[in-house]
Design a protein around this motif. Structure first.
Motif, PDB file in Angstrom:
ATOM      1  N   UNK A 142       0.870  -1.226   0.118  1.00 55.97           N
ATOM      2  CA  UNK A 142      -0.055   0.077  -0.048  1.00 55.97           C
ATOM      3  C   UNK A 142       0.977   1.276   0.072  1.00 55.97           C
ATOM      4  N   UNK A 143       0.732   2.022  -1.083  1.00 56.67           N
ATOM      5  CA  UNK A 143       1.672   3.323  -0.790  1.00 56.67           C
ATOM      6  C   UNK A 143       0.599   4.495  -0.756  1.00 56.67           C
ATOM      7  N   UNK A 144       1.082   5.261   0.274  1.00 53.04           N
ATOM      8  CA  UNK A 144       0.556   6.354   0.401  1.00 53.04           C
ATOM      9  C   UNK A 144       1.331   7.728   0.152  1.00 53.04           C
ATOM     10  N   UNK A 145       0.763   8.396  -0.761  1.00 54.13           N
ATOM     11  CA  UNK A 145       1.371   9.624  -1.098  1.00 54.13           C
ATOM     12  C   UNK A 145       0.846  10.795  -0.429  1.00 54.13           C
ATOM     13  N   UNK A 146       1.571  11.750   0.356  1.00 57.71           N
ATOM     14  CA  UNK A 146       0.923  12.820   0.658  1.00 57.71           C
ATOM     15  C   UNK A 146       1.920  14.199   0.215  1.00 57.71           C
TER      16      UNK A 146
END
Length: 153
Positions: free
Chosen positions: A106-110
């Motif tokens: 799971x990649x979370x980009x912020x």
């Protein structure tokens, strides 16, 4: 509407180690995001990423690596002036957080820092929407690119 933070989450069918390489290595980055990437994936490294041909209306954008924690996190500041150190108020801050999820990641980009740039309201809204559109487009290219790297059973 709040024009302060952009967040996206995507699932990628590859290990965090592979996804980390794809979001941190300049050689991989240019396969799904900018046309060129020139920096070392080490904290404090500065360089640039290039969209299009600068001689034909493209743009070189400053890029400074902030933190590198393989295979869990990669962060950087970008869009700062070429002659300035990247800090809050002159650059946007992007973090890729990677979490194992099933057989993938799971990649979370912020992306943050829009309000801190000091832009007038119309510029803030325009820049924010351009980045939303850009991330939606470029992040959609990430999983298909990773799929070309990952051997299939």
């Amino acid at each position: 509407m709040e024009f302060g933070t952009i967040e996206r989450e995507i699932h990628i069918d590859a290990s965090p180690e592979i996804v980390f390489e794809v979001v941190s290595s300049p050689d991989h980055l240019k396969e799904w995001w900018p046309d060129e990437a020139h920096y070392s994936p080490t904290p404090g490294s500065s360089g640039e990423i290039v969209f299009g041909d600068p001689d034909a209306g493209g743009q070189a954008v400053q890029f400074t690596v902030v933190d590198v924690r393989p295979p869990r996190m990669f962060s950087f500041r970008w869009t700062h002036p070429a002659d300035a150190v990247a800090v809050e108020g002159n650059s946007l801050f992007v973090t890729f957080e990677l979490t194992p999820s099933g057989s993938g990641t799971l990649l979370k980009m912020t992306e943050t820092g829009f309000r801190e740039m000091g832009w007038e309201a119309a510029v803030l809204e325009k820049e924010y929407h351009e980045h939303v559109t850009g991330w939606d487009y470029f992040l959609s290219r990430l999983a298909p690119y990773v799929a070309t790297l990952e051997p299939r059973p």
